[in-house]
Design a protein around this motif. Structure first.
Motif: not given
Ligand SMILES: *Cc1c(COP(=O)(O)O)cnc(C)c1O
Length: 482
Positions: A34-39
């Motif tokens: 992932x490039x961003x954390x999971x929401x």
């Protein structure tokens, strides 16, 4: 009660894992990371347990209160069937386990359940063969219509039309239409049954099938069924039986004996799986001999040495209609339910279902208009037309019942009854519960006369009161739960 994301606190954790103290063998290629954390929401275990326990207490179900939702058979489902379906030997089976192995097999028990359930359903309905594959009632209808299409194609019949009564469940015309047929609607006569004088001249070489529900959605049994079957068969049209609700006829009437050619039954109404929760269902389809060759694959066969095996070699089959063998655990619950009740138990089910519906019907007939008088089967239909003179509609009555702790009946269906209130008390309810419901309905009828203006405020006891239903669907607003 707030939605779970609103309770989230940055950095709060439900599970604390220690630092990894063993070598990391293989790094995951960065293109998969992932490039961003999971929401996700960040909560403790206790936050989560409280949140979901709180929600579950807001749930309304047949395990908590009366639920007379017509055409849905919200009856109590005995817990023994849930226990059996949860047994490890069944619930841990993988559908790709081999059927046969030297020294025994892990799937013979499961295959025998499907095989024997098919036999039980044949005996209950009077059909010659069943498939357990369809995953819902509407899916069973579609399968049945595809079988009928395959039958006509094989015989070279060029038939395009399916005749359906105007009180039918909405899935009937949809399923027939998706299967490629044109729909012709036949009106209901004054006695609440299909208008025979209109129906008979409609049947001709073009008729592929007639779809019927008997007792129909008005809760009325049609004694002319043989006449209709003869008229259909004279043109090689198939007679389809919508057996979503078998509660009224178990051990009393077998559609196969009345010359129906195809039937589906909803295991998630009559046979121990609750309906209406959006959970898994099953709509097994039964046929007479002349349609058996078209049934979906795979089929479970019992070999002469007693071994059960999946068979695929049916060249005329309509093919696969579901992955693997349908919703196996729903089938298993039905199998356990049928064995648990036995023949006499099933007869008792229908006798009590019909008795309870007639008790409610006759107790309320002086308070609510009765569109079709006479003895009903497992459900009864009233109309709130009398109450609309004071501005109180079926929907208002439904909302008033919620404040009395009861689930409303089905409203505005069948479509041919104005202001319909369709009550299905089911056989599992006691006389005390029915009396409480009847008293509530009588009080509501009186109040609709004396204080009609109060109805627009109901329900008052629920977390949210009366919603603008169109807006609620199109324009979701969560602000009220903060
Ligand atoms: C419930 C019902 C159906 C459809 O069953 P689903 O499983 O909801 O698709 C069809 N016909 C009748 C009469 C029903 O009551």
């Amino acid at each position: 009660m707030s939605i779970i994301f609103k309770k989230s606190v940055p950095g709060r954790k439900g599970v604390q894992l220690p630092e990894c103290d063993v070598p990391v063998l293989k790094k995951i290629d960065s293109k998969y990371l992932r490039s961003e954390d999971a929401q996700l929401c960040e909560l403790s275990e206790l936050d989560i347990v409280r949140h979901f326990t709180g929600l579950s207490r807001k749930n309304y179900g047949v395990d908590t209160n009366f639920y007379p939702l017509g055409s849905c058979t919200m009856k109590y489902n005995p817990k023994i069937t849930e226990k059996i379906a949860a047994l490890d030997g069944f619930s841990s089976l993988h559908p790709l386990l081999p059927q046969l192995r030297r020294g025994g097999s892990l799937t013979q028990g499961a295959l025998s359940v499907i095989y024997e359930l098919e036999q039980q359903l044949c005996e209950i309905t009077g059909m010659d063969a069943f498939t357990t594959h369809p995953l819902a009632g509407a899916h069973g209808e579609l399968t049945g219509m595809m079988l009928i299409a395959a039958y006509h194609k094989k015989k070279g019949n060029n038939k395009k039309v399916v005749i359906i009564p105007d009180e039918a469940h909405g899935t009937n015309p949809s399923s027939a239409s998706i299967a490629g047929f044109e729909i012709r609607s036949v009106p209901t006569g004054e006695n609440g049954r299909i208008d025979l004088e209109k129906l008979i001249p409609m049947i001709d070489q073009n008729t592929a099938a007639i779809m019927m529900t008997n007792p129909n959605t008005l809760g009325l049994f049609n004694p002319d069924i043989k006449k209709i079957a003869n008229a259909a068969h004279a043109f090689d049209a198939m007679l389809y039986y919508d057996g979503a609700n078998l509660n009224a006829i178990l051990g009393k009437f077998r559609p196969g004996d009345a010359d129906f050619d195809v039937i589906h039954v909803n295991l998630h109404k009559t046979f121990a799986t609750p309906h209406g929760g959006g959970g898994p269902g099953a709509g097994p389809v039964g046929v007479k001999k002349h349609l058996e060759q078209f049934l979906p694959i795979s089929r479970v066969a019992k070999r002469t040495d007693g071994i059960y095996a999946l068979e695929y070699n049916y060249p005329d089959s309509i093919g696969y209609i579901a992955p693997f063998y349908g919703n196996f655990s729903v089938c298993l619950k039905a199998y356990a339910y049928i064995l648990n009740l036995g023949a006499q138990g099933l007869i008792d089910v229908s006798e009590n279902a019909v008795l309870n519906a007639n008790y409610v019907f006759h107790s309320l007939k002086h308070y609510y208009e009765v569109p079709y008088p006479g003895t009903c089967m497992h459900e009864c239909v009233f109309s709130a037309r009398k109450q609309t003179e004071n501005g109180v509609h079926a929907l208002d009555i439904a909302k008033a019942l919620i404040d009395k702790g009861m689930h409303p009946p089905t409203v505005y269906f069948p479509l041919i009854v104005k202001e319909a209130l369709m009550v299905e008390p089911t056989e599992t309810e006691s006389k005390e519960t029915l009396d409480t419901f009847i008293a509530a309905m009588i009080e509501i009828a009186h109040r609709a006369e004396s204080e009609p203006q109060v109805f627009s405020d109901f329900p008052k006891t629920t977390p949210v009161s009366r919603l603008d239903e169109t807006k609620a669907v199109k324009n979701m607003d969560f602000s009220y739960i903060t």
